[in-house]
Scaffold this motif. Structure first.
Motif, PDB file in Angstrom:
ATOM      1  N   PRO A 153      -4.307  -0.535  -9.269  1.00  0.00           N
ATOM      2  CA  PRO A 153      -5.637  -1.105  -9.523  1.00  0.00           C
ATOM      3  C   PRO A 153      -5.879  -2.405  -8.761  1.00  0.00           C
ATOM      4  N   ILE A 154      -4.814  -3.123  -8.440  1.00  0.00           N
ATOM      5  CA  ILE A 154      -4.979  -4.330  -7.630  1.00  0.00           C
ATOM      6  C   ILE A 154      -5.384  -3.942  -6.217  1.00  0.00           C
ATOM      7  N   MET A 155      -4.697  -2.946  -5.693  1.00  0.00           N
ATOM      8  CA  MET A 155      -5.000  -2.502  -4.342  1.00  0.00           C
ATOM      9  C   MET A 155      -6.435  -1.983  -4.240  1.00  0.00           C
ATOM     10  N   ASP A 156      -6.823  -1.173  -5.194  1.00  0.00           N
ATOM     11  CA  ASP A 156      -8.158  -0.588  -5.143  1.00  0.00           C
ATOM     12  C   ASP A 156      -9.254  -1.647  -5.212  1.00  0.00           C
ATOM     13  N   ASN A 157      -8.994  -2.690  -5.961  1.00  0.00           N
ATOM     14  CA  ASN A 157     -10.035  -3.690  -6.173  1.00  0.00           C
ATOM     15  C   ASN A 157      -9.973  -4.861  -5.210  1.00  0.00           C
ATOM     16  N   PHE A 158      -8.766  -5.238  -4.785  1.00  0.00           N
ATOM     17  CA  PHE A 158      -8.648  -6.483  -4.010  1.00  0.00           C
ATOM     18  C   PHE A 158      -7.823  -6.331  -2.739  1.00  0.00           C
ATOM     19  N   VAL A 198       2.320 -10.930  -5.886  1.00  0.00           N
ATOM     20  CA  VAL A 198       1.483 -10.129  -4.997  1.00  0.00           C
ATOM     21  C   VAL A 198       0.427 -11.016  -4.336  1.00  0.00           C
ATOM     22  N   GLU A 199       0.232 -10.765  -3.054  1.00  0.00           N
ATOM     23  CA  GLU A 199      -0.827 -11.448  -2.317  1.00  0.00           C
ATOM     24  C   GLU A 199      -1.920 -10.428  -2.048  1.00  0.00           C
ATOM     25  N   THR A 200      -3.131 -10.731  -2.484  1.00  0.00           N
ATOM     26  CA  THR A 200      -4.240  -9.792  -2.317  1.00  0.00           C
ATOM     27  C   THR A 200      -4.976 -10.058  -0.996  1.00  0.00           C
ATOM     28  N   SER A 201      -5.749  -9.080  -0.584  1.00  0.00           N
ATOM     29  CA  SER A 201      -6.532  -9.247   0.640  1.00  0.00           C
ATOM     30  C   SER A 201      -7.815 -10.030   0.346  1.00  0.00           C
ATOM     31  N   LEU A 202      -8.404  -9.744  -0.796  1.00  0.00           N
ATOM     32  CA  LEU A 202      -9.632 -10.425  -1.202  1.00  0.00           C
ATOM     33  C   LEU A 202      -9.315 -11.439  -2.289  1.00  0.00           C
ATOM     34  N   LYS A 203     -10.202 -12.371  -2.469  1.00  0.00           N
ATOM     35  CA  LYS A 203     -10.057 -13.289  -3.590  1.00  0.00           C
ATOM     36  C   LYS A 203     -10.082 -12.509  -4.899  1.00  0.00           C
ATOM     37  N   ALA A 204      -9.315 -12.963  -5.809  1.00  0.00           N
ATOM     38  CA  ALA A 204      -9.297 -12.307  -7.121  1.00  0.00           C
ATOM     39  C   ALA A 204      -9.098 -13.380  -8.186  1.00  0.00           C
ATOM     40  N   SER A 205      -9.018 -12.947  -9.414  1.00  0.00           N
ATOM     41  CA  SER A 205      -8.754 -13.885 -10.512  1.00  0.00           C
ATOM     42  C   SER A 205      -7.944 -13.136 -11.551  1.00  0.00           C
ATOM     43  N   THR A 206      -7.268 -13.881 -12.406  1.00  0.00           N
ATOM     44  CA  THR A 206      -6.474 -13.199 -13.424  1.00  0.00           C
ATOM     45  C   THR A 206      -7.368 -12.330 -14.308  1.00  0.00           C
ATOM     46  N   GLU A 207      -8.552 -12.821 -14.625  1.00  0.00           N
ATOM     47  CA  GLU A 207      -9.451 -12.034 -15.477  1.00  0.00           C
ATOM     48  C   GLU A 207      -9.801 -10.708 -14.815  1.00  0.00           C
ATOM     49  N   LYS A 208     -10.129 -10.781 -13.545  1.00  0.00           N
ATOM     50  CA  LYS A 208     -10.519  -9.555 -12.838  1.00  0.00           C
ATOM     51  C   LYS A 208      -9.346  -8.580 -12.740  1.00  0.00           C
ATOM     52  N   ILE A 209      -8.167  -9.120 -12.528  1.00  0.00           N
ATOM     53  CA  ILE A 209      -7.013  -8.219 -12.410  1.00  0.00           C
ATOM     54  C   ILE A 209      -6.692  -7.598 -13.770  1.00  0.00           C
ATOM     55  N   ILE A 210      -6.767  -8.397 -14.817  1.00  0.00           N
ATOM     56  CA  ILE A 210      -6.528  -7.836 -16.155  1.00  0.00           C
ATOM     57  C   ILE A 210      -7.540  -6.736 -16.444  1.00  0.00           C
ATOM     58  N   PRO A 263      -0.263   9.205 -21.109  1.00  0.00           N
ATOM     59  CA  PRO A 263      -0.515   8.273 -22.209  1.00  0.00           C
ATOM     60  C   PRO A 263      -2.003   7.929 -22.272  1.00  0.00           C
ATOM     61  N   GLU A 264      -2.416   7.517 -23.427  1.00  0.00           N
ATOM     62  CA  GLU A 264      -3.811   7.101 -23.582  1.00  0.00           C
ATOM     63  C   GLU A 264      -4.144   6.008 -22.569  1.00  0.00           C
ATOM     64  N   LYS A 265      -3.219   5.053 -22.426  1.00  0.00           N
ATOM     65  CA  LYS A 265      -3.431   3.977 -21.455  1.00  0.00           C
ATOM     66  C   LYS A 265      -2.229   3.913 -20.512  1.00  0.00           C
ATOM     67  N   PRO A 266      -2.428   4.206 -19.237  1.00  0.00           N
ATOM     68  CA  PRO A 266      -1.302   4.115 -18.294  1.00  0.00           C
ATOM     69  C   PRO A 266      -0.779   2.691 -18.169  1.00  0.00           C
ATOM     70  N   LEU A 267      -1.685   1.727 -18.210  1.00  0.00           N
ATOM     71  CA  LEU A 267      -1.290   0.323 -18.147  1.00  0.00           C
ATOM     72  C   LEU A 267      -1.753  -0.373 -19.421  1.00  0.00           C
ATOM     73  N   ILE A 268      -0.847  -1.091 -20.046  1.00  0.00           N
ATOM     74  CA  ILE A 268      -1.216  -1.864 -21.234  1.00  0.00           C
ATOM     75  C   ILE A 268      -0.981  -3.327 -20.911  1.00  0.00           C
ATOM     76  N   TYR A 269      -2.053  -4.107 -20.882  1.00  0.00           N
ATOM     77  CA  TYR A 269      -1.874  -5.540 -20.653  1.00  0.00           C
ATOM     78  C   TYR A 269      -1.642  -6.215 -21.998  1.00  0.00           C
ATOM     79  N   LEU A 270      -0.485  -6.849 -22.145  1.00  0.00           N
ATOM     80  CA  LEU A 270      -0.112  -7.477 -23.406  1.00  0.00           C
ATOM     81  C   LEU A 270      -0.458  -8.957 -23.391  1.00  0.00           C
TER      82      LEU A 270
END
Lengths: 340, 340, 340, 340
Positions: free
Chosen positions: D153-158, D241-253, D271-278
């Motif tokens: 999801p980081i790659m796809d977005n940033f 990780v270094e992204t190509s575009l600017k990002a923020s923790t909120e956006k990555i979460i 699983p219901e959720k492949p990634l679970i942010y705790l």
């Protein structure tokens, strides 16, 4: 100086032999022997060194030899695994070597003394009657050593009718690679192959008497149940003992504390106190007390009287030092002291 | 549906109560009570959740209450630490609540049954004679539960003269934060406060008989020595038992396997098999077998005959499930079945 | 001989001070200070001793004193926890004592040197400009010490642009009781309070320059992520470093091996080799290498070149010896050597 | 129902296949294959079962077969060790079987898709162009699976420029007997054979694009350093990780939380959720979070922004479920959904 060779020098017990013989006042390592896979390699390459001190530099450079009786040395220490020790030790004995063995193979042989110097030094004299040309002295199983050292002063003072012992044994007792981490992390394994059998017979020989050049086994009952726990070094024993005579915790502690029948011999590897009785409710503990007396003392603790002649207590033995290499070296020191 | 409250809901045993009462067919958690530090907070904030399942979402949002007897509920489960349980349970009892307690405070009270349903269900009837208005049923110490479940079929079939037990107990038995990692990593601690005392008296009450509305304690001798080992969950017991009548390993195994006196009650938390005898030399093991029967079965293994009437075997109990929360819930289910 | 006092003598780091100062050629412990709970008790009663050597008998009998500046001594070692160290150290400083502190409280104070003798001995001169009457020298955080010792020869030879470090830290770093066993057995905790912050600022001060009696912080970027692992002693660091100049693994290993700028001072606690580069793919390991150089050497291993100016390697530091008590003692030895 | 066979059924990953396929809605185990040592034995005798659930009774009684392509089944799951997997999988492929393999042997083959369904489901289409008659789909290395699920999801977005990852991996990743307890108790081993190599190439293939029936590898830089820790299950990754575009923790979460591109397929093992942010500072932890989503969710936690385009976070993957058997089963479910 006596020249010594180590059979099985690359294993865990072999490594302890090397550690304990560094700077020894009269034993000097002249040969390191191991399996054919290791023979020909420098020791540093052949051994998977697992101690937290570096390999002594002189040792690191020595070339490992096969376990063949062609070594120029005075004494041979055997740290061989029991499944191969028997015939190799036989070969060395036939070739005239004097062997101090930690292996189980010959411990119960009629003409072979099974010795912990503080407990049954007199059994050493069996070697006089061994058919030559070589000599073989063995030391007991690691847990047994801790047990008999604690039982000896009780037996001498009050007699022993029966013993029940439950062990919690360290992983180093199984050698390397030994116990798989998947089996022991967050676990206890209530079984150690052949261990209960050894603990139920060896103490009777060790605490027996020399009668007409043979050992008359001691007669008490003994039951053992052995467990492996996730501990690096140090076998902890929960011991229940029934005495022949009335006793008290005070008297038994006194017997523990006064126990040191070989003090006068001043053997270099002998600890100042073979038995250390620790005050406190939660002792001994492997992590805190296994290295007392440089790993050569057995710690005892929390003796409790159950009834007039029944007691329970805990005992701890460093399994690869006092319980293996250290005991063999002490046997050799005692042998030299007495017979040479 | 019965409404239930949990006292001490934030601790390790409290967490197990929550886990085991999720989706319970007739108990519904309506109140979570804890110390004043926690009261007023949402459960998810108040508890340091240590199970590997998430906090059930409904529970997470519930506001923790103080341990005050002002709750609208049918049953109260007490997971309180023993140092505070006594007076709080008294208060609830005076206020008329029916309490199923895992705490040690009142276990030995003359009018309080100390119950493991498979072992001494009949003791429950003591509650009829408790001075009102409330009722109190207790379950034994975690290790004791494993022990008495294994002893009961032996006692019924062969009688028991004496028991010696050495335990290897998990860290979760000490609660949270409980045992410091510095004390237990690579170590065994041969002492657990008050544990040996509990194990040496509770089994006699549990295996005793109801005579004129009182418990006549069983008469066998019992000695216990308790150790803490670096295991997450599951207390392993090394048990030595002397029977009154001649027995054999086959007969005892058969008695273990057939043991299920409450099967007909179909209690939801009761395991299919209260005792599971495992084949093999190295069983039971905490890591592999603690969760058998959803943590409600006691595993037994490696029974060995020592002499005509002496045997030894191993038993394993999940200390926070069968050994604590699960047993209290089973007591409540049995109570409801019998009296409501 | 210099008389020394230890503040916080009962804690884990305090115990290491005692161990390392036994038989010290010119420091003699004359006072053991601790919290008011301990003051007045004999040390053996006050301390929960956690080392595997017995408490030195002279120390065991000493009566613990409160942390008050009324001690007749030359140097004060502070092993106080950071939450109480600040004001106590201030009090001693005001009273004119010379303090060598392991606590974090004053590490970043402008006039306080933060010193690892092999790395930035010259920073010690800051004490000359401290407003009297006392003096304060601090040593860095345990992980930081390992890191800066490995970075220093790289910086001197190739410059440093950026550092990324992931730590795997031992439980002894959290003191006693510290980490609960329930939290760390079979687990990793990816967080240590305030640790990342320390590791991201302290190296810049230590590797900075003294300019006009102040420290000009070094300018490289640094990111740290800290984890607790179930290891007794020894912090392992996985380090990624970007150099300013081109380098090679051979050159960096050479720089590691030649690193010993204080050799000529012959300080008694200084190890023969501050950095030991270990050959092999799977080194350093906490269990095997934490005690190298009596716990005062930092082991480095497996340096790999990522690109022209990027490298990665592993470093291991004994956190309570080199990473705490040992570094403070070395600071005191260097101070005495230079200024007295 | 599809009939499935398991190659390497007696090993740790094989055991997980058995566990996860119990009660599967459309896969039924019809054959258990293993080495010649095991072939001919009942599964219960052949396997050293290491899971804390009993062997399913039907499985226990099945006779283990050799790994020969003479099985009547639809799909073959390969849990073979990499050193033997290659030729055996080739043989099955030549014989026309459709194989879902966890082994490393063919992961980088040009015509073989290396798939995590949530990440690169489209790569599955490579099988259409495999030269018949059989088909082979592989899943990545255990640590890699956790990594790419978090990176996707980081790659796809940033976009992603570079990745640095340090792993702390569980002992179950080495199979049985695998890691010796002497090597890992109270220790970290900073090396896992071939692991860093896999982690530095597999993610580039997985996160690459299908271009003219081939995978065009992704272009970011990646560095991995792998450690073994004393944890039973669950690999923890410290990721930078270094992204190509600017990002923020909120956006990555947010990207983590919304990530579930295969939700519409309703695959039974997904699983219901492949990634679970705790939420929280000290998460994820192997002991607490490895079983989330029945071991099929990857937990992520504590994302921190380093600078405009640099971030760090932690990720946890159950190495033998999502990281091995579970991913292979999910691949098979996806394959069936798409192509049958």
């Amino acid at each position: 100086m006596k020249k010594v060779a180590i059979l099985g020098a690359t294993g865990l017990v072999g490594q302890r032999f090397i550690q304990l013989l560094q700077n020894h006042p009269y034993f000097e390592i002249v040969a390191l022997c191991a399996s054919d896979n290791s023979a020909g390699l420098k020791y540093a390459q052949a051994a998977r060194w697992k101690l937290d001190i570096p390999i002594p530099s002189k040792i690191a450079e020595m070339v490992v030899r096969p376990c063949k009786p062609d070594i120029d040395c005075d004494y041979v220490f055997s740290a061989l695994p029991s499944d191969v020790a028997g015939p190799i030790e036989d070969e060395f004995r036939k070739a005239g070597y004097t062997i101090f063995s930690n292996a189980a193979s010959h411990r119960l042989d009629e003409d072979v003394p099974l010795v912990v110097p503080e407990v049954n030094l007199d059994h050493l004299e069996l070697v006089k009657h061994q058919k030559g040309p070589g000599k073989l002295v063995t030391n007991p199983n690691c847990s047994t050593i801790g047990l008999v050292m604690a039982l000896k002063p009780i037996m001498d003072n009050f007699g022993i009718e029966s013993v029940t012992v439950v062990t919690m044994q360290a992983i180093s007792g199984a050698g390397y690679p030994g116990v798989a981490s998947l089996d022991i992390l967050d676990n206890v394994i209530p079984f150690i192959k052949n261990e209960e059998e050894k603990m139920m017979i060896e103490p009777k020989k060790i605490l027996g008497k020399v009668v007409e050049n043979k050992i008359e086994y001691a007669k008490f009952d003994i039951v053992a149940q052995c467990n492996r726990v996730p501990v690096q070094d140090g076998h902890l024993l929960s011991v229940f003992v029934e005495t022949s005579l009335k006793a008290s915790t005070e008297k038994i502690i006194k017997a523990f504390e006064e126990f040191n029948p070989i003090k006068h011999m001043n053997l270099p590897t002998a600890p100042e106190k073979p038995l250390i009785y620790l005050e406190g409710v939660d002792v001994p503990q492997p992590k805190l007390h296994r290295n007392l007396g440089n790993g050569m003392s057995v710690s005892v603790g929390r003796i409790v009287q159950i009834n007039e002649r029944k007691f329970r207590f805990l005992a701890l033995v460093h399994n690869t030092i006092r319980g293996a290499a250290g005991c063999a070296i002490l046997n050799a020191e005692a042998y030299k002291h007495l017979y040479e």
